[in-house]
Scaffold this motif. Sequence first.
Motif, short mmCIF file in Angstrom:
data_model
loop_
_atom_site.label_atom_id
_atom_site.label_comp_id
_atom_site.label_asym_id
_atom_site.label_seq_id
_atom_site.Cartn_x
_atom_site.Cartn_y
_atom_site.Cartn_z
N TRP A 105 0.90 -1.19 -0.15
CA TRP A 105 -0.09 -0.10 0.06
C TRP A 105 0.77 1.25 -0.11
N PRO A 106 0.52 2.38 -0.71
CA PRO A 106 1.18 3.70 -0.67
C PRO A 106 1.11 4.33 0.77
N VAL A 107 1.98 4.82 1.22
CA VAL A 107 1.63 5.49 2.65
C VAL A 107 0.46 6.31 2.82
N ALA A 108 0.24 7.06 1.80
CA ALA A 108 -1.08 7.87 1.65
C ALA A 108 -2.18 7.17 1.92
N GLN A 109 -2.46 5.69 1.29
CA GLN A 109 -3.70 5.11 1.45
C GLN A 109 -3.89 4.45 3.04
N ALA A 110 -2.53 4.10 3.58
CA ALA A 110 -2.28 3.79 4.92
C ALA A 110 -3.11 4.50 5.88
#
Length: 219
Positions: A105-110
Amino acid sequence: MTAQHSTVSDVMTRDVVTVQPETPFKEITSVLSTHGISAVPVTDARGVPMGLVSEADLLRKQIEQPDKYGDRAALPERPHERTKARAENAAGLMTASVVTAHADWPVAQAARTMDRHQVRRLVVVDETDRIIGIVSRSDLLRVFLRPDEEIREEICDDVLDRMLRLDEAEVEVQVHEGVVTLRGGVENRSTAQIAERLANGVDGVVTVRPMIDYTIDDA
């Protein structure tokens, strides 16, 4: 070409301390203290997360303790809180709803997932749902420690040069404390807008201040 963004795998803690459902209260307290953590995942025999025990869960035990006069405070009205206050092991103490993430997952999604579920950490699992890491709010904030010059180089090389075929004679990039200023002139308004949007997506960027003039309003 697309910009490479940090993923959960880049920032998560891999050496995860876990406990089992039968782990007693005092041992869980010791685990948190020894490892300097505020919560610990509870896993089954296969390593699949079943819940989390946090410091807040353990502190409910204080409700059961009498004060110096021998009186006990009123127990919480909600049944599950009363159960936790009297629990002796991880199975009774844990919060069973575990919010998970995947390493790619991209950090933004997390970050969006944490915000949506109002949690402080995500348990990272593999394709078989076994725990492989844990990521906290502070882990996600690490991308903002990225040096300004590194951010500038990515915007110049990946965003402006490779993606938009622009050079520094057309758009100048300045970065200070994560704040990006784009200054210059391009032919189309859409190009200026794309440059702003892509720069905003670069890891470590706090905000973008667009100061790009354009000749044609094609938007």
